[in-house]
Design a protein around this motif. Structure first.
Motif, PDB file in Angstrom:
ATOM      1  N   UNK A 142      25.418  44.419  44.992  1.00  6.73           N
ATOM      2  CA  UNK A 142      26.689  43.868  43.542  1.00  6.73           C
ATOM      3  C   UNK A 142      27.187  42.458  44.083  1.00  6.73           C
ATOM      4  N   UNK A 143      27.959  42.250  45.526  1.00  6.43           N
ATOM      5  CA  UNK A 143      28.501  41.716  46.037  1.00  6.43           C
ATOM      6  C   UNK A 143      28.160  40.603  46.342  1.00  6.43           C
ATOM      7  N   UNK A 144      26.268  40.347  46.300  1.00  4.38           N
ATOM      8  CA  UNK A 144      25.560  38.874  46.660  1.00  4.38           C
ATOM      9  C   UNK A 144      25.498  39.172  45.425  1.00  4.38           C
ATOM     10  N   UNK A 145      25.436  38.689  43.839  1.00  5.35           N
ATOM     11  CA  UNK A 145      25.341  38.350  42.832  1.00  5.35           C
ATOM     12  C   UNK A 145      26.134  37.394  42.733  1.00  5.35           C
ATOM     13  N   UNK A 146      25.290  36.086  42.387  1.00  5.47           N
ATOM     14  CA  UNK A 146      26.207  34.854  41.898  1.00  5.47           C
ATOM     15  C   UNK A 146      27.414  35.634  40.507  1.00  5.47           C
ATOM     16  N   UNK A 147      26.542  36.419  39.493  1.00  8.97           N
ATOM     17  CA  UNK A 147      27.661  36.578  39.093  1.00  8.97           C
ATOM     18  C   UNK A 147      28.818  37.188  38.832  1.00  8.97           C
ATOM     19  N   UNK A 148      28.829  37.963  40.177  1.00 11.50           N
ATOM     20  CA  UNK A 148      29.941  39.170  40.614  1.00 11.50           C
ATOM     21  C   UNK A 148      31.059  37.997  41.362  1.00 11.50           C
ATOM     22  N   UNK A 149      30.290  37.286  42.100  1.00  9.39           N
ATOM     23  CA  UNK A 149      31.117  36.078  43.335  1.00  9.39           C
ATOM     24  C   UNK A 149      31.949  34.734  41.797  1.00  9.39           C
ATOM     25  N   UNK A 150      30.959  34.724  40.726  1.00  5.89           N
ATOM     26  CA  UNK A 150      31.449  34.028  39.910  1.00  5.89           C
ATOM     27  C   UNK A 150      33.467  34.358  39.202  1.00  5.89           C
ATOM     28  N   UNK A 151      32.856  35.636  38.555  1.00  2.00           N
ATOM     29  CA  UNK A 151      34.001  36.425  38.348  1.00  2.00           C
ATOM     30  C   UNK A 151      34.728  36.984  39.240  1.00  2.00           C
ATOM     31  N   UNK A 152      34.503  36.962  40.314  1.00  2.31           N
ATOM     32  CA  UNK A 152      35.416  37.142  41.626  1.00  2.31           C
ATOM     33  C   UNK A 152      37.019  36.287  42.372  1.00  2.31           C
ATOM     34  N   UNK A 153      36.438  34.486  41.539  1.00  2.13           N
ATOM     35  CA  UNK A 153      36.795  33.329  41.696  1.00  2.13           C
ATOM     36  C   UNK A 153      37.074  33.333  40.541  1.00  2.13           C
ATOM     37  N   UNK A 154      36.978  34.024  39.608  1.00  2.00           N
ATOM     38  CA  UNK A 154      38.012  33.815  38.135  1.00  2.00           C
ATOM     39  C   UNK A 154      39.405  34.783  37.974  1.00  2.00           C
ATOM     40  N   UNK A 155      38.454  35.528  38.567  1.00  2.00           N
ATOM     41  CA  UNK A 155      39.582  36.395  37.838  1.00  2.00           C
ATOM     42  C   UNK A 155      41.194  37.113  39.497  1.00  2.00           C
ATOM     43  N   UNK A 156      40.244  35.995  40.531  1.00  2.00           N
ATOM     44  CA  UNK A 156      41.620  36.482  41.672  1.00  2.00           C
ATOM     45  C   UNK A 156      41.371  34.839  42.734  1.00  2.00           C
ATOM     46  N   UNK A 157      41.780  34.226  41.817  1.00  2.00           N
ATOM     47  CA  UNK A 157      41.183  32.837  42.366  1.00  2.00           C
ATOM     48  C   UNK A 157      42.214  32.668  43.237  1.00  2.00           C
ATOM     49  N   UNK A 158      42.412  31.478  44.202  1.00  2.00           N
ATOM     50  CA  UNK A 158      42.919  30.804  45.199  1.00  2.00           C
ATOM     51  C   UNK A 158      43.872  30.565  44.787  1.00  2.00           C
ATOM     52  N   UNK A 159      45.394  30.659  44.709  1.00  2.00           N
ATOM     53  CA  UNK A 159      46.528  29.994  43.804  1.00  2.00           C
ATOM     54  C   UNK A 159      47.255  29.145  45.187  1.00  2.00           C
ATOM     55  N   UNK A 160      47.904  27.758  44.312  1.00  2.00           N
ATOM     56  CA  UNK A 160      47.891  27.155  45.568  1.00  2.00           C
ATOM     57  C   UNK A 160      50.109  27.184  45.007  1.00  2.00           C
ATOM     58  N   UNK A 161      50.894  26.177  46.011  1.00  2.00           N
ATOM     59  CA  UNK A 161      52.418  26.981  45.482  1.00  2.00           C
ATOM     60  C   UNK A 161      52.280  25.962  44.487  1.00  2.00           C
ATOM     61  N   UNK A 162      51.863  24.464  44.922  1.00  2.00           N
ATOM     62  CA  UNK A 162      51.234  23.594  43.402  1.00  2.00           C
ATOM     63  C   UNK A 162      51.446  24.201  41.973  1.00  2.00           C
TER      64      UNK A 162
END
Length: 791
Positions: free
Chosen positions: A431-451
């Protein structure tokens, strides 16, 4: 630039700058000769084709290497080469060191003569201090390396223990041009001559000279007290916290800088972690860099304005100012709670891409789905920890996989724990290697910047939710509108000095994901086990890379061995938190004056300062002598101090010029129809007053106006030349000018609840002349004296 083409110097300062320029020109001519020599040696050695033995090959390579290192050193130190000078009495011994300078520390018996009640002496030796030692063709020293023993008196000598030093001069240069000089007179009681002429003194040293050569014994006693109390601070042990308080003109900034030099000289290894000097404004940073530029050598000392203190971690720098009502909100310690909620709440906003409401994967031949409610429960579970938001991503990934595994029902199919663990491992890997899961994780828990988090706070509704029971509704509206006026939803746009502290707090709350460090491995290393296999040319380049890496490390340093905070009374609680992160394991020197504080809640700031300093023991000093302002000007400022902080004792002004402050009323400014002095009349009067002050003093004229008039005032004074400096009231802190023009005291006093303290600062900037220009709100009397400044 040739001497015959120089304009004839007009003032003592100009003459002294011109003399240093001529010496610097000579130094650069000699440096160019040395560079040509190094280039010739390197070229000559590398071209030798006839090599008789392996030993000769090694010798040739070593010669190329040494010449290359010398050339690189010359080139790297070529900019801003010269920064100091000391003028010395004759020494006890006539022995010279390897750099050509005399080694004697103490003056000879007859170096000082007594004639007619005066102490007289001749300067026997002048040493210029720079980044590298330079000898002329006859091996006489043109420049002494700052690390050499002969340069030690530049750092170690004090008015209490001057040794042979009569005058210490700081030379500020850029490239090949000398910009200014500033003198520190260590023997003010002495009338010294250099080449048959009386020793010239520029800057604060000139004031000390006037005091020291006064006929009154009382005045000489005062000079001694100035020297003693400042020297005591400079040499105080570095352990724990050293707190220094002193009113305007007591030399707090100079003491702090000399203390940095002293600490570095005493124990450079201990302070290899760096010394940080924090100043409130970029203008004061420029002044500070001009006082002791040698402190920046090899990245040991970083001088930063509060608005650029977090640049190395956030990439942000302040370029604008907040209105006082906004600054009070942003600087308050209450913002910590708001930012904590904003850092976590920003995850739900879809700042880059919309936040997905469902997660679908295929496992064991079937589709497994988490709906919006289930995802919200996982998110709450992730956020239950205290880890910074961006560092929670691995935890979020794990809990999502846990939820999918549970939803799939696979756990119930395995009774054998080992089989269950093996199946779970395979499930996670698939599951963790699937592109769909990785894309979901990027959108659901994105890396936020202070700005991004700061920009999200411009939404009044979101800010109200995040600041419930922390900020009042009016404060929420004020803050959201101020942020929205400058920042996009992504947080892009100009930042204020108070925004920088918020960004630094958000950086801590969000965290920065660790970036794996890549190391390039040379196949030769693996085959031979050698750490290094290079030619001389490679090593020369490597040296450059190492120096670049050292400088970069200094620029990226976020914690320091010693922290000096100048004008500490102005730091807001949020700024204290920002500075405190950079000195968690440091010793501290805190310099300030509560009577000059522009922050509206000193008790709140004191609590934040105590938190930053922790439980370290503290040692407190007080500077009591004002040697900047003549007594005539100090009396006027003291009237405002009595209003701002009743009962506070002002520093003692120790000199008198006989020149009283002058007062004027702006043209049309006192007429009832002109609100707050608006219109052309005020501008014309400001320009006329500044132009007149330029004729009355040789040096600089500082024009202090209310913050809202800064840009307007710059337009009024356009074309008057570099000697006129326009300052907003909050920019004047720590600076001094030969003459000061304070425009509309009432406007400055009404800017904030701390306005009277800010006005007190404005009235204490002048060393010679002070003029106050009134407008309508000042209610001037028939002599032009504003209501605030009357007895």
């Amino acid at each position: 630039m040739n001497a015959q083409h120089r304009a004839e110097p007009e003032t003592v300062r100009d003459r002294e700058v011109d003399a240093e320029q001529q010496h610097l020109d000579r130094v650069y001519r000699r440096l160019e000769e040395k560079i040509h020599e190094a280039e010739f040696l390197m070229d000559d050695a590398s071209k030798r084709a006839q090599v008789g033995t392996p030993g000769a090959l090694a010798e040739r390579d070593a010669q190329v290497f040494r010449a290359g290192v010398h050339l690189n050193r010359l080139n790297s130190e070529f900019e801003d080469f010269l920064f100091g000078r000391i003028d010395l009495l004759e020494g006890k011994t006539g022995e010279r060191g390897p750099d050509g300078a005399y080694t004697s520390v103490e003056p000879a018996e007859g170096a000082i003569r007594h004639e007619g009640g005066q102490q007289l002496a001749d300067i026997a030796e002048t040493l210029h201090i720079g980044r590298l030692g330079v000898l002329d063709a006859d091996y006489a020293p043109l420049v002494i390396d700052w690390r050499a023993p002969a340069a030690a008196p530049f750092y170690r000598s004090t008015p209490v223990a001057p040794g042979r030093v009569v005058r210490r001069r700081v030379i500020r240069s850029k490239g090949r041009r000398v910009l200014s000089v500033e003198d520190d007179l260590l023997r003010p009681e002495l009338k010294a001559r250099l080449d048959g002429e009386e020793l010239a003194v520029v800057g604060d040293g000139a004031l000390m000279a006037a005091l020291g050569q006064a006929r009154s014994h009382t005045m000489r006693d005062i000079v001694a007290s100035i020297q003693a109390e400042q020297d005591e601070v400079i040499r105080a042990p570095a352990a724990s916290v050293t707190e220094v308080e002193g009113g305007p003109g007591t030399g707090k900034t100079a003491v702090a800088l000399h203390r940095a030099a002293y600490l570095l000289y005493q124990d450079r290894r201990r302070y290899a972690g760096g010394i940080l000097i924090v100043s409130p404004t970029p203008l004061l940073v420029s002044y500070t860099e001009g006082v002791l530029p040698s402190l920046g050598e090899e990245g040991q000392v970083a001088i930063r304005a509060l608005g650029s203190l977090a640049e190395e971690t956030t990439g942000a720098e302040a370029t604008t100012y907040d209105e006082q009502s906004v600054a009070r909100i942003k600087g308050s310690a209450r913002m910590v709670k708001v930012l904590r909620k904003a850092a976590r709440g920003a995850l739900d906003l879809g700042l880059r891409t919309p936040v997905p409401e469902r997660l679908r994967v295929v496992a064991f031949g079937a589709r497994v789905e988490l709906d919006a409610g289930e995802l919200a429960a996982v998110r709450q579970q992730v956020l239950a920890g205290t880890t910074p938001v961006n560092l929670m991503r691995p935890r979020a990934r794990k809990l999502l996989l846990d939820a999918l595994w549970e939803k799939s029902g696979a756990r119930r199919r395995y009774e054998d724990p080992e089989l269950a663990a093996e199946a779970r491992q395979g499930f996670d890997e698939d599951i963790a290697g699937e592109e769909e899961f990785l894309a979901f994780l990027d959108a659901w828990w994105p890396e936020l910047t202070p700005r991004q988090a700061l920009g999200a706070m411009a939404d009044e509704g979101l800010l109200a939710r995040w600041s419930r029971r922390v900020l009042r509704p009016g404060e929420v509206r004020t803050l959201a509108r101020a942020l929205a006026a400058r920042l996009t939803p992504q947080g892009e746009g100009p930042l204020s000095v108070h925004d920088i502290a918020l960004l630094d707090e958000l950086r801590t709350l969000l965290g920065a994901p660790a970036r794996p460090k890549k190391r390039e491995v040379d196949p030769l290393d693996q085959l031979t086990g050698l750490e290094e296999l290079t030619t001389a040319a490679d090593r020369n380049g490597g040296g450059r890379r190492e120096r670049t890496a050292e400088r970069q490390a200094a620029q990226e340093r976020t914690e320091y061995a010693h922290v000096i905070v100048d004008e500490a009374q102005d730091l807001t609680p949020m700024q204290w938190r920002m500075v405190g992160r950079r000195g968690r394991h440091a010793t501290w020197t805190i310099v300030g004056d509560p009577a000059q504080s522009s922050w509206t809640d000193p008790d709140e700031a004191a609590a934040a300062r105590d938190e930053a300093l922790g439980k370290r023991p503290r040692r407190r000093f007080e500077l009591t002598v004002n040697y900047r302002n003549p007594a005539e000007l100090a009396v006027l400022a003291d009237r405002v101090l009595a209003l701002a902080m009743p009962g506070v004792e002002p520093p003692r002004a120790v000199r008198s010029t006989g020149v009283e402050p002058s007062f004027a009323v702006a043209a049309g400014g006192a007429h009832e129809g002109e609100r707050a002095g608006e219109g052309a009349g005020l501008g014309v009067s400001v320009r006329e007053s500044a132009a007149r002050l330029l004729t009355e003093v040789e040096g600089t004229v500082g024009v202090v106006v209310a913050m809202r008039r800064r840009e307007e005032a710059r337009a009024w004074l356009s074309g008057l030349g570099e000697r006129v400096v326009t300052l907003g009231s909050l920019e004047a802190k720590g600076l001094e000018y030969d003459a000061a023009l304070v425009v509309s005291p009432a406007e400055i006093a009404d800017e904030s609840p701390a306005g009277l303290r800010v006005l007190y600062v404005a009235l204490t900037r002048a060393t010679q002349r002070l003029e106050v220009l009134s407008a309508a709100p000042d209610l001037p009397d028939e002599d032009g004296v504003p209501d605030l400044l009357r007895d």
